[in-house]
Scaffold this motif. Sequence first.
Motif, PDB file in Angstrom:
ATOM      1  N   ASN A 104       0.762  -1.210  -0.172  1.00 53.48           N
ATOM      2  CA  ASN A 104       0.109  -0.097   0.030  1.00 53.48           C
ATOM      3  C   ASN A 104       0.734   1.222  -0.091  1.00 53.48           C
ATOM      4  OD1 ASN A 104      -2.545  -1.432  -0.039  1.00 53.48           O
ATOM      5  ND2 ASN A 104      -2.178  -1.589   2.437  1.00 53.48           N
ATOM      6  N   SER A 105       2.290   1.164  -0.143  1.00 49.32           N
ATOM      7  CA  SER A 105       3.058   2.249  -0.085  1.00 49.32           C
ATOM      8  C   SER A 105       3.687   2.769  -1.591  1.00 49.32           C
ATOM      9  CB  SER A 105       3.941   2.056   0.801  1.00 49.32           C
ATOM     10  OG  SER A 105       3.813   1.802   2.184  1.00 49.32           O
ATOM     11  N   LYS A 106       3.730   3.796  -1.853  1.00 50.19           N
ATOM     12  CA  LYS A 106       4.176   4.162  -3.033  1.00 50.19           C
ATOM     13  C   LYS A 106       5.298   5.464  -2.806  1.00 50.19           C
ATOM     14  CE  LYS A 106       0.194   6.830  -4.243  1.00 50.19           C
ATOM     15  NZ  LYS A 106      -1.036   6.956  -5.284  1.00 50.19           N
ATOM     16  N   THR A 107       6.181   5.543  -3.663  1.00 46.60           N
ATOM     17  CA  THR A 107       7.462   6.770  -3.543  1.00 46.60           C
ATOM     18  C   THR A 107       7.503   7.200  -4.843  1.00 46.60           C
ATOM     19  OG1 THR A 107       9.255   7.676  -2.122  1.00 46.60           O
ATOM     20  CG2 THR A 107       9.205   5.370  -3.013  1.00 46.60           C
ATOM     21  N   SER A 108       8.288   8.274  -5.026  1.00 46.80           N
ATOM     22  CA  SER A 108       8.907   8.628  -6.257  1.00 46.80           C
ATOM     23  C   SER A 108      10.282   9.163  -5.726  1.00 46.80           C
ATOM     24  CB  SER A 108       8.047   9.933  -6.879  1.00 46.80           C
ATOM     25  OG  SER A 108       7.028   9.573  -7.375  1.00 46.80           O
ATOM     26  N   VAL A 109      11.178   8.722  -6.398  1.00 47.49           N
ATOM     27  CA  VAL A 109      12.722   8.957  -6.242  1.00 47.49           C
ATOM     28  C   VAL A 109      13.346   9.479  -7.450  1.00 47.49           C
ATOM     29  CG1 VAL A 109      14.894   7.781  -5.850  1.00 47.49           C
ATOM     30  CG2 VAL A 109      12.640   6.705  -5.083  1.00 47.49           C
ATOM     31  N   PRO A 110      14.219  10.586  -7.131  1.00 42.27           N
ATOM     32  CA  PRO A 110      14.788  11.348  -8.396  1.00 42.27           C
ATOM     33  C   PRO A 110      15.889  10.341  -8.540  1.00 42.27           C
ATOM     34  CG  PRO A 110      15.456  12.237  -6.401  1.00 42.27           C
ATOM     35  CD  PRO A 110      14.263  11.457  -6.099  1.00 42.27           C
ATOM     36  N   VAL A 111      16.124  10.089  -9.917  1.00 42.80           N
ATOM     37  CA  VAL A 111      17.141   9.373 -10.642  1.00 42.80           C
ATOM     38  C   VAL A 111      17.963  10.168 -11.605  1.00 42.80           C
ATOM     39  CG1 VAL A 111      16.250   7.109 -10.059  1.00 42.80           C
ATOM     40  CG2 VAL A 111      15.744   8.097 -12.274  1.00 42.80           C
TER      41      VAL A 111
END
Length: 201
Positions: free
Chosen positions: A131-138
């Motif tokens: 149920n978890s989500k995240t956005s990561v800079p790459v």
Amino acid sequence: MKIFHSILVLITLSAAVQLSAQENCTYEYDPSQTSLEWTAFKFTEKTGVKGKFDSIKVVGKQKDKSKFGAVNSLQFQIDSSSVNSGVPDRDGKIKKFFFGSVKGNKKISGSFSDITAGETGTAKLNLRLGNSKTSVPVNFVWKDDVVEVTGTVDVVTLGLQSGLGKLNAECNDLHKGSDGVSKLWPTVDVKVVSTLKKICK
């Protein structure tokens, strides 16, 4: 003048042939030429432990006339049970205590967005686990038909704080550095390397 004109015609024809060849080429994602490596960290001095995932399923558009278009809409799914650090006993603990702390589907799904154009640039890696989500800079770098993507994921943002604590408790002594403190860092470096298949007709 005739010689100069002939040379100019040859150059123009050569450029046209090259352009035509480029237009008849397509780029295709090749799963056999793609790897996802990770580096976790233990000890206060932050010593790296490397590994990879053996099972990565990719969906979405995988062919395009440009190498950028071939990866823009890719979506992927990683089977967390395919984690491979090269040490079977460690892998068993990662599956049981770390990923085992997540309820429901233990597959990591992801996609890229906000991709900047060019041979080098940035993007967002969008991840979801349970149920978890995240956005990561790459960051990414193209070298001909090979793209390398690198970034750092905070596993707490994916709902793995409990799993991190359970894994560190299970491996308490193994995570003690020179200062005697047992520590497992929440950040994990990731690197994806993929060679696109170039098909010209």
